[in-house]
Design a protein around this motif. Structure first.
Motif, PDB file in Angstrom:
ATOM      1  N   TYR A  39      13.124  -6.783   7.863  1.00 27.08           N
ATOM      2  CA  TYR A  39      12.533  -7.689   6.849  1.00 27.08           C
ATOM      3  C   TYR A  39      13.341  -9.064   6.521  1.00 27.08           C
ATOM      4  O   TYR A  39      12.842 -10.061   6.627  1.00 27.08           O
ATOM      5  CB  TYR A  39      12.615  -6.565   5.615  1.00 27.08           C
ATOM      6  CG  TYR A  39      12.139  -7.478   4.230  1.00 27.08           C
ATOM      7  CD1 TYR A  39      10.695  -7.461   4.070  1.00 27.08           C
ATOM      8  CD2 TYR A  39      13.018  -7.709   3.388  1.00 27.08           C
ATOM      9  CE1 TYR A  39      10.169  -8.095   2.921  1.00 27.08           C
ATOM     10  CE2 TYR A  39      12.486  -8.345   2.103  1.00 27.08           C
ATOM     11  CZ  TYR A  39      11.333  -8.362   1.924  1.00 27.08           C
ATOM     12  OH  TYR A  39      10.821  -8.968   0.739  1.00 27.08           O
ATOM     13  N   GLN A  40      14.593  -9.034   6.702  1.00 26.79           N
ATOM     14  CA  GLN A  40      15.654 -10.127   6.377  1.00 26.79           C
ATOM     15  C   GLN A  40      15.225 -11.090   7.848  1.00 26.79           C
ATOM     16  O   GLN A  40      15.102 -12.329   7.465  1.00 26.79           O
ATOM     17  CB  GLN A  40      16.795  -9.956   6.465  1.00 26.79           C
ATOM     18  CG  GLN A  40      17.221  -9.124   4.910  1.00 26.79           C
ATOM     19  CD  GLN A  40      18.594  -9.016   4.766  1.00 26.79           C
ATOM     20  OE1 GLN A  40      19.192 -10.090   4.572  1.00 26.79           O
ATOM     21  NE2 GLN A  40      19.503  -8.012   4.231  1.00 26.79           N
ATOM     22  N   LEU A  41      15.335 -10.610   8.978  1.00 28.00           N
ATOM     23  CA  LEU A  41      15.056 -11.144  10.043  1.00 28.00           C
ATOM     24  C   LEU A  41      13.671 -12.131  10.051  1.00 28.00           C
ATOM     25  O   LEU A  41      13.560 -13.319  10.343  1.00 28.00           O
ATOM     26  CB  LEU A  41      15.148 -10.493  11.364  1.00 28.00           C
ATOM     27  CG  LEU A  41      16.683 -10.037  11.802  1.00 28.00           C
ATOM     28  CD1 LEU A  41      16.732  -9.300  12.844  1.00 28.00           C
ATOM     29  CD2 LEU A  41      17.505 -11.229  12.035  1.00 28.00           C
ATOM     30  N   LEU A  42      12.580 -11.378   9.678  1.00 24.94           N
ATOM     31  CA  LEU A  42      11.178 -11.949   9.501  1.00 24.94           C
ATOM     32  C   LEU A  42      11.204 -12.822   8.451  1.00 24.94           C
ATOM     33  O   LEU A  42      10.463 -13.760   8.611  1.00 24.94           O
ATOM     34  CB  LEU A  42      10.297 -10.624   9.685  1.00 24.94           C
ATOM     35  CG  LEU A  42      10.221  -9.906  10.939  1.00 24.94           C
ATOM     36  CD1 LEU A  42       9.086  -8.912  10.936  1.00 24.94           C
ATOM     37  CD2 LEU A  42       9.885 -10.801  12.359  1.00 24.94           C
ATOM     38  N   ASN A  43      11.690 -12.611   7.276  1.00 27.89           N
ATOM     39  CA  ASN A  43      11.810 -13.496   6.325  1.00 27.89           C
ATOM     40  C   ASN A  43      12.414 -15.079   6.715  1.00 27.89           C
ATOM     41  O   ASN A  43      11.987 -15.925   6.328  1.00 27.89           O
ATOM     42  CB  ASN A  43      12.448 -13.236   5.152  1.00 27.89           C
ATOM     43  CG  ASN A  43      11.731 -12.509   4.090  1.00 27.89           C
ATOM     44  OD1 ASN A  43      10.276 -12.340   4.456  1.00 27.89           O
ATOM     45  ND2 ASN A  43      12.174 -12.064   3.131  1.00 27.89           N
ATOM     46  N   ASN A  44      13.059 -14.970   7.790  1.00 30.39           N
ATOM     47  CA  ASN A  44      13.824 -16.273   8.077  1.00 30.39           C
ATOM     48  C   ASN A  44      13.125 -16.763   9.474  1.00 30.39           C
ATOM     49  O   ASN A  44      13.481 -17.914   9.889  1.00 30.39           O
ATOM     50  CB  ASN A  44      15.032 -15.992   8.478  1.00 30.39           C
ATOM     51  CG  ASN A  44      16.006 -15.907   7.278  1.00 30.39           C
ATOM     52  OD1 ASN A  44      15.618 -16.234   6.034  1.00 30.39           O
ATOM     53  ND2 ASN A  44      17.071 -14.835   7.403  1.00 30.39           N
ATOM     54  N   ASN A  45      12.121 -16.062   9.922  1.00 30.32           N
ATOM     55  CA  ASN A  45      11.527 -16.653  11.134  1.00 30.32           C
ATOM     56  C   ASN A  45      10.044 -16.234  11.140  1.00 30.32           C
ATOM     57  O   ASN A  45       9.454 -15.327  10.082  1.00 30.32           O
ATOM     58  CB  ASN A  45      12.186 -15.784  12.307  1.00 30.32           C
ATOM     59  CG  ASN A  45      13.355 -15.941  12.555  1.00 30.32           C
ATOM     60  OD1 ASN A  45      13.727 -17.185  12.907  1.00 30.32           O
ATOM     61  ND2 ASN A  45      14.221 -15.108  12.134  1.00 30.32           N
ATOM     62  N   ASP A  46       9.243 -16.845  11.999  1.00 31.12           N
ATOM     63  CA  ASP A  46       7.899 -16.712  11.968  1.00 31.12           C
ATOM     64  C   ASP A  46       7.479 -15.027  12.704  1.00 31.12           C
ATOM     65  O   ASP A  46       8.203 -14.629  13.205  1.00 31.12           O
ATOM     66  CB  ASP A  46       7.032 -17.916  12.458  1.00 31.12           C
ATOM     67  CG  ASP A  46       7.271 -18.033  14.038  1.00 31.12           C
ATOM     68  OD1 ASP A  46       7.556 -16.986  14.660  1.00 31.12           O
ATOM     69  OD2 ASP A  46       7.027 -19.069  14.392  1.00 31.12           O
TER      70      ASP A  46
ATOM     71  N   ASP B 239      15.586   1.139   3.634  1.00 27.02           N
ATOM     72  CA  ASP B 239      15.965   1.729   4.790  1.00 27.02           C
ATOM     73  C   ASP B 239      16.573   0.543   5.569  1.00 27.02           C
ATOM     74  O   ASP B 239      16.092  -0.617   5.685  1.00 27.02           O
ATOM     75  CB  ASP B 239      14.813   2.389   5.613  1.00 27.02           C
ATOM     76  CG  ASP B 239      14.958   3.562   6.291  1.00 27.02           C
ATOM     77  OD1 ASP B 239      16.127   3.744   6.673  1.00 27.02           O
ATOM     78  OD2 ASP B 239      14.089   4.110   6.809  1.00 27.02           O
ATOM     79  N   SER B 240      17.910   0.924   6.237  1.00 28.63           N
ATOM     80  CA  SER B 240      18.685  -0.355   6.493  1.00 28.63           C
ATOM     81  C   SER B 240      18.063  -0.872   7.713  1.00 28.63           C
ATOM     82  O   SER B 240      18.196  -2.132   7.798  1.00 28.63           O
ATOM     83  CB  SER B 240      20.076   0.363   6.927  1.00 28.63           C
ATOM     84  OG  SER B 240      19.873   1.413   7.703  1.00 28.63           O
ATOM     85  N   GLU B 241      17.392  -0.097   8.806  1.00 30.15           N
ATOM     86  CA  GLU B 241      16.810  -0.831   9.858  1.00 30.15           C
ATOM     87  C   GLU B 241      15.731  -1.601   9.266  1.00 30.15           C
ATOM     88  O   GLU B 241      15.516  -2.859   9.835  1.00 30.15           O
ATOM     89  CB  GLU B 241      16.351   0.155  10.881  1.00 30.15           C
ATOM     90  CG  GLU B 241      17.670   1.285  11.534  1.00 30.15           C
ATOM     91  CD  GLU B 241      17.600   2.164  10.466  1.00 30.15           C
ATOM     92  OE1 GLU B 241      17.116   2.435   9.436  1.00 30.15           O
ATOM     93  OE2 GLU B 241      18.600   2.985  10.603  1.00 30.15           O
TER      94      GLU B 241
ATOM     95  N   ILE C 198      14.414  -0.933  16.226  1.00 31.20           N
ATOM     96  CA  ILE C 198      15.351  -0.503  15.333  1.00 31.20           C
ATOM     97  C   ILE C 198      16.379   0.381  15.988  1.00 31.20           C
ATOM     98  O   ILE C 198      15.924   1.161  17.058  1.00 31.20           O
ATOM     99  CB  ILE C 198      14.426   0.291  14.259  1.00 31.20           C
ATOM    100  CG1 ILE C 198      13.325   1.455  14.912  1.00 31.20           C
ATOM    101  CG2 ILE C 198      13.903  -0.510  13.442  1.00 31.20           C
ATOM    102  CD1 ILE C 198      12.815   2.284  13.875  1.00 31.20           C
ATOM    103  N   THR C 199      17.522   0.316  15.536  1.00 35.74           N
ATOM    104  CA  THR C 199      18.509   1.317  16.172  1.00 35.74           C
ATOM    105  C   THR C 199      18.826   2.600  15.636  1.00 35.74           C
ATOM    106  O   THR C 199      18.336   2.732  14.409  1.00 35.74           O
ATOM    107  CB  THR C 199      19.765   0.467  16.025  1.00 35.74           C
ATOM    108  OG1 THR C 199      20.304   0.260  14.632  1.00 35.74           O
ATOM    109  CG2 THR C 199      19.705  -0.792  16.874  1.00 35.74           C
TER     110      THR C 199
ATOM    111  N   LEU D  46      10.028   9.074  12.110  1.00 37.94           N
ATOM    112  CA  LEU D  46       9.357   8.590  11.068  1.00 37.94           C
ATOM    113  C   LEU D  46       9.618   7.078  10.719  1.00 37.94           C
ATOM    114  O   LEU D  46       8.677   6.371  10.120  1.00 37.94           O
ATOM    115  CB  LEU D  46      10.210   9.514   9.604  1.00 37.94           C
ATOM    116  CG  LEU D  46       9.849  11.005   9.539  1.00 37.94           C
ATOM    117  CD1 LEU D  46      10.506  11.659   8.268  1.00 37.94           C
ATOM    118  CD2 LEU D  46       8.270  11.049   9.559  1.00 37.94           C
ATOM    119  N   GLU D  47      10.804   6.416  11.203  1.00 35.01           N
ATOM    120  CA  GLU D  47      11.019   5.249  10.837  1.00 35.01           C
ATOM    121  C   GLU D  47      10.158   4.527  11.739  1.00 35.01           C
ATOM    122  O   GLU D  47       9.868   3.173  11.267  1.00 35.01           O
ATOM    123  CB  GLU D  47      12.737   4.922  11.165  1.00 35.01           C
ATOM    124  CG  GLU D  47      13.549   5.300  10.098  1.00 35.01           C
ATOM    125  CD  GLU D  47      14.822   4.936  10.125  1.00 35.01           C
ATOM    126  OE1 GLU D  47      15.088   4.347  11.204  1.00 35.01           O
ATOM    127  OE2 GLU D  47      15.830   5.345   9.190  1.00 35.01           O
TER     128      GLU D  47
END
Ligand code: NDP
Ligand code: MG
Length: 383
Positions: A154-161, A147-149, A169-170, A216-217
């Motif tokens: 997921y990508q942002l948190l993988n790079n940060n704590d 799901d894009s948001e 989410i938009t 749902l998101e």
């Protein structure tokens, strides 16, 4: 180099198209092990020839059809119950992109697989919640949200704590963002499936039009990132360029931007090193010029507040909201109920259930199935 072997559930749908277009352009890296559809045999047969797939899954069995003619020399798996047997030791990645709530049992088998799973179907996360996440964890199955948001977060948190204050989410606001509420009663299925930005399957397009999708998101994000619901914000952003934000205690914000195209989150799964040519998705911000943000209009779109309420209730409630919605969306597509009934009848159905039954805080899979049976028999469809 050994090719990555991929099994695609829901290959004939819109997510299936995006996955296969990425694979089509990178045939040296991927092998398509198996593909499935419900009824669209013609498309599945074409894809099977193009990608020379070993296994075929067909949801809707029709005894009149000569399947061997469509799929010579292929191993065919019929009905959702057999789909789990398409997973074997050679599969590296599973894409789970079947729409709707009929897949709950299959989703648990996939969670047991120990594979890397690109999970597009959000319905299973909402209905099964902790059951599916803990099953995946204890079987070393890696769930990557498509799901894009959620993929953005997921990508942002993988790079940060994880020491953030909130995630956002938009929402594009769907096709009726600027329509007057008084005119909502005239909305037809063909209006509701015309999304201004995303080209998606019918069910999720209608969910976007009611904004049930964003509700749902919200629940999907709660489970995927293990957050309290008050840590998850929703912001209407019609251009769909920013998909998610992470806000830290010092009020600094990291955001994830891309052209709105599902190949971006899917490429996060298929090309985690980000080395892939997607030049047609170049984001020219000088051309975009303006990014707008608004609070959600809860009068027009009560689904999000209701989703928050069911998320806070927990237990059986999120599944009730999700499963009832799936049934009501089908009835709306078939012109049996009106657009505004989708959310009204959902609320009335859950009120009817919880007036007589108490919530089960930690439901088992059997509790969820018996609740769904109750909904099948007792769904509120007006007086
Ligand atoms: P589509 O309607 O385009 O495709 C659905 C796919 O599932 C098709 O392959 C369809 O087969 C198959 N299918 C549906 N019902 C059954 C069934 N009962 N048994 C077996 N197969 C079945 O949907 P999308 O691709 O748009 O969405 C798929 C999932 O991904 C949904 O859960 C959606 O919420 C989620 N998602 C989609 C996004 C998007 O941009 N499209 C974005 C975020 C999430 P057939 O073609 O034969 O009908
Ligand atoms: Mg989404």
């Amino acid at each position: 180099m050994k090719k990555i072997n991929i099994l695609i559930y829901g290959a004939t749908g819109s997510i299936g198209d995006s996955v296969l277009s990425l694979i089509r352009n990178n045939r040296d890296q991927f092998n398509v092990h198996g593909i499935t559809c419900d009824k669209n045999i013609e498309k599945l047969s074409k894809l099977s020839k193009e990608f020379n797939t070993k296994k075929i899954g067909i949801g809707c069995y029709n005894k009149e059809l000569d399947y061997k003619k469509y799929f010579p020399d292929k191993k065919i798996f019929f009905k959702l119950e057999e789909f789990k047997d398409m997973i074997d030791d050679t599969v590296d990645i599973i894409i789970f992109a079947i729409s709707g709530t009929s897949i709950l049992k299959l989703s648990l088998d996939i969670a047991k697989s120990g594979k890397i799973v690109g999970i597009a179907n959000k319905e299973c996360i909402i209905s099964l919640g902790d059951i599916i996440l803990s099953t995946a964890k204890s079987n070393n199955t890696k769930l990557i949200p498509l799901d894009s948001e959620h993929n953005a977060i997921y990508q942002l948190l993988n790079n940060n704590d994880y020491s953030f204050e909130s995630i956002t989410i938009t929402a594009t606001g769907g096709p009726f963002l600027n329509k007057n509420l008084e005119d909502f009663k005239y909305i037809k299925p063909e209006d509701a499936t015309k999304h201004p930005i995303w080209k998606m399957g019918k069910k999720i397009s209608i969910d976007s039009a009611t904004m049930v999708n964003k509700g749902l998101e919200l629940i999907e994000a709660k489970h995927l990132f293990n957050l309290n619901i008050n840590k998850i914000k929703i912001l209407t952003h019609p251009q769909a360029i920013i998909h998610g934000f992470v806000t830290y205690k010092d009020n600094s914000i990291f955001s994830f931007m891309s052209y709105p195209d599902m190949r971006i989150p899917i490429s996060n799964l298929l090309f985690p090193n980000k080395i892939v040519d997607l030049s047609d998705l170049y984001l020219d911000l000088a051309k975009v010029k303006t990014l707008n943000f608004y609070d959600v209009d809860n009068k027009k779109f009560p689904a999000i507040d209701y989703a928050k309420y069911v998320a806070e209730m927990g237990g059986l409630a999120p599944n009730g909201f999700n499963y009832t919605n799936d049934k009501l969306v089908n009835l709306f597509i078939n012109k049996k109920i009106k657009f505004l009934d989708i959310i009204d009848f959902n609320i009335a159905t859950l009120e009817k259930f919880f007036a007589k039954n108490s919530n089960i805080k930690r439901p088992t899979i059997d509790d969820i199935f018996s609740f769904n049976k109750w909904i099948d028999e007792n769904i509120y469809l007006g007086d």
